[in-house]
Design an enzyme around this catalytic site. Sequence first.
Site, short mmCIF file in Angstrom:
data_model
loop_
_atom_site.label_atom_id
_atom_site.label_comp_id
_atom_site.label_asym_id
_atom_site.label_seq_id
_atom_site.Cartn_x
_atom_site.Cartn_y
_atom_site.Cartn_z
N LYS A 1 0.87 -1.17 0.00
CA LYS A 1 0.00 0.00 0.00
C LYS A 1 0.91 1.22 0.00
CE LYS A 1 -3.95 -2.24 2.12
NZ LYS A 1 -5.06 -2.20 3.09
N ILE B 1 2.98 4.35 0.87
CA ILE B 1 3.54 4.93 2.09
C ILE B 1 3.81 6.41 1.82
CG2 ILE B 1 5.45 4.85 3.72
CD1 ILE B 1 5.75 1.85 2.79
N THR B 2 4.54 6.67 0.76
CA THR B 2 4.82 8.07 0.42
C THR B 2 4.21 8.44 -0.94
OG1 THR B 2 6.89 7.38 -0.57
CG2 THR B 2 6.99 8.09 1.72
N SER B 3 3.57 7.50 -1.61
CA SER B 3 3.00 7.78 -2.93
C SER B 3 1.49 7.96 -2.80
CB SER B 3 3.33 6.64 -3.88
OG SER B 3 2.44 5.56 -3.69
N ASP C 1 18.36 4.67 2.19
CA ASP C 1 17.90 3.44 1.55
C ASP C 1 19.15 2.71 1.05
OD1 ASP C 1 16.44 1.45 0.39
OD2 ASP C 1 15.57 2.68 -1.20
N SER D 1 15.65 -6.42 0.28
CA SER D 1 14.23 -6.20 0.56
C SER D 1 13.37 -6.82 -0.55
CB SER D 1 13.99 -4.71 0.67
OG SER D 1 12.63 -4.40 0.58
#
EC number: 2.4.2.57
Lengths: 512, 512
Positions: B199, B201-203, B260, B268
């Site tokens: 889902k 997060i920052t978009s 990151d 990840s």
Amino acid sequence: MSPEVFKAKLFEVETGQNSILLNQRDIESFGLHAGVRVEASMGDKNVVAVVDVTRTMVDEGEVGAFTEVTDRLSLSEEDKVKIAPVSHPESIGFIRKMMKGNDLSSGEIHAIVKDIVEGRLTSSEITAFLVTQEIRNLSIQETADLTRSMVETGDTIELDEEPVLDVHSIGGIPGNKYSLLTVPIVASAGLTIPKTSSKAITSPAGTADIMGLLADVSLTLEEISNIVRKVGGVLAWGGAVNLAPADDILVRLERPLGIDPRSQLLASILSKKLSVNTDMILIDIPTGPGAKMETDEDSKNLAHDFISLGHELNVEVETVLTYGGQPLGYAVGPGLEAREALETLQGNGPNSLIEKSTGLAGILLEMGDSAPLGQGTKVAMDILKSGKAYNKMQEIIEAQGGDPDVKMDDLPIGDKKEVISASKEGYVKRIYNSRIRDIARTAGAPRDPGAGIKLFYKEGREIDKGDPILEIYAEHENKLEDAIKMAKKNKPFRIEGMMLERVSKRTRTDLS
Amino acid sequence: MSPEVFKAKLFEVETGQNSILLNQRDIESFGLHAGVRVEASMGDKNVVAVVDVTRTMVDEGEVGAFTEVTDRLSLSEEDKVKIAPVSHPESIGFIRKMMKGNDLSSGEIHAIVKDIVEGRLTSSEITAFLVTQEIRNLSIQETADLTRSMVETGDTIELDEEPVLDVHSIGGIPGNKYSLLTVPIVASAGLTIPKTSSKAITSPAGTADIMGLLADVSLTLEEISNIVRKVGGVLAWGGAVNLAPADDILVRLERPLGIDPRSQLLASILSKKLSVNTDMILIDIPTGPGAKMETDEDSKNLAHDFISLGHELNVEVETVLTYGGQPLGYAVGPGLEAREALETLQGNGPNSLIEKSTGLAGILLEMGDSAPLGQGTKVAMDILKSGKAYNKMQEIIEAQGGDPDVKMDDLPIGDKKEVISASKEGYVKRIYNSRIRDIARTAGAPRDPGAGIKLFYKEGREIDKGDPILEIYAEHENKLEDAIKMAKKNKPFRIEGMMLERVSKRTRTDLS
């Protein structure tokens, strides 16, 4: 979200950081989420806090305040607290810049330190700053900016006296009680030496723990200033005053990680000293196996950094390497060390303690122009032998609210004790600092002031099997037993004969 | 301190970490202090928690449990909880070893990841691990160990089908809804593609937010496995399953720091895919101004790392650079993007979306031997045009419990809207991803599914002054107004004439 007013509900819980509690529905209607930072304010007091979330513990329109926030805002039940969002601190970008290997400006370093002190950075973000320092050393220029920022974000005092001297040991060794002698010797010569020191964190006794048995060490800056003016020296607990508070926050985060970045080590020590406008600082670097610095090369390297940083900060720094491979003196633990220091001031102490404390005092006397170059140690020794240093210590004790005529028997000593004897004959080749420390702490030091260790031998001495090598003191039977177990499992002494290992001709022949 | 039994008192407070509350007197009598780690256990469940301290909120002999600990131990009021000290985690030493620049063994990396997942490391200690990765890159070998450890410390499923394919975009661009087309195209060809996605997060919209409007995306691993067996593809929310849980913990700590680390980015993505035994992975690297990777060189470098890591992990990885300098398609926001995806599946969509989704599907078809080399895109395009992909999407939607005959009007679209027009004529030179994202999020996306942006032009188009350039949709009037303000302040488009700047002869003469 604009600022909104909430009704305070107090929770007496220390969380180790600034946290508040909001109702889930309030959080959602603001478009915020758990873990965000907000600014909580009442009147002219404000604090940046992290948001915890609940559905039941506080209602909508209420803010739960934990102890740190309650204290900082001086909150009472039902007070009106404004909550407003805070923007992402700019200093995080500066920390990221450091990670990329770029130098930081004075302004950038100041912003980071200010945000640390004001609670705008989380533990994780501060850790990022520390880890980056650990991996990429700061330059001396940056370290000077760091030091200055740490001074500026805390309380400071301007002492009228000049010069103001101080002495500091890097990384303690057990029994390192020298400043209870060095400070009164230096003050006896008419110099000013406002020594602040710490309570033990990982050691069996900090200077403030030992002095705390003789006088009050929780002094305000004003009291320190007055005492110094009156008697020249003071031995106060640094934790009672707000000098360079960034340092305390940083040290708390370094410890669990087991890191101690060079730049932080340098800034930590000099910032505390500059906060009381010290002019001349002597740095003692105990060196040897089991000390923080194990080789002369490492110690000289560190000494060089201290001198360069002092130059940048316009303060005179001298350094001295002392032998740190075994405990200083024979006593380890607050009560035992207080006795040994007093006995030595009264003329009856161990050579290693006398040598180190007069040696350091001698350098300070020369720095402060109270002894001719090369004569400092002799002058210091004379002051000690004449009883002047003891008289000065009595003045300092009295000025700090203690009993100047304190007797040995007034000082705590554990009544549970056990002698540990040598299991073989030979020479004492090593006394392990870390094991002595662990045994003394297990016995109860520094929490139980009477707990600790009394050594009977130091390195180099010849002993027979069955000779007592040390005595453990404790206030509680169970702690004594744990300490004895530990001493038997990890022997704090290594005893060896002169003949270390035989390499026989036969073996050599076989090999060739 | 040996284990001691305490009576549970529950506090419904989410603190974002495992914390418990003990009475100050208990803490002191154990010789512990606030902030230490203890193990709390009941029956066969246990958790490592940090200790908060109180004098009043819990009595001696009681332990206050906050939500995270209550859930993890399944506690009820007055349950008996054992509290025991935990030793300093060995993995902190391994993190320190990394800081010093030493390579870590598989076992050391595994110990760190295991301690992260089991809650034995604090946020600060995990941050130290991340910052060290950010500064000192891990080797591909170490990154492979990290990936494997992340897989092993989470849930996994073994799908029977072979090969299992997947596709993943690095760093979203607004409107990046391609997988709603690519997944059904690939599944139409008989291949298996169990896509899990996040889902937002920052978009303004993650794939799971968009798909969530069409079907249920909170699927268990068993449901994913069954759906894939039945219809070949799935579009599930990765947050509903416990694949590589270390990743979620790490990402939460990376975000506030804005870091990151390359090794973490690689591990990840691949750990999530390997947890569902994916055999072949296509990595899409959007490249261009405003994308995560701004230059071809950076993107190729990353692509190379992905391929090397795939080799170490024995999984086939292909990579593709796509243009990421502006949004994909014209719709941004969950509802608007769901509509655009469905319209495109039904034969009526924008070229950029068709090109990217068939291009990626084509590579996957070739990897899975369902199209001859060089023919993948053509085969994918045929599948899309024939309506087979739409039919497959209907099957997937039905299998995930949605309505396969969902109509456009069933999809949410905000009824508060505003058209933003061009303030001058010229060419659209830039559409700023970050500004489009910020405006859409301010309008309410993704929380309000009908909120978002509809673009009327893409880069390169010629427009007249007053032409509508985009329309903002919102569900709430105040959010619409905030978004309009933002769009007017930071214009999301740059419009320029062909004549960019005039350098006159006179100026040149004057200068010479």
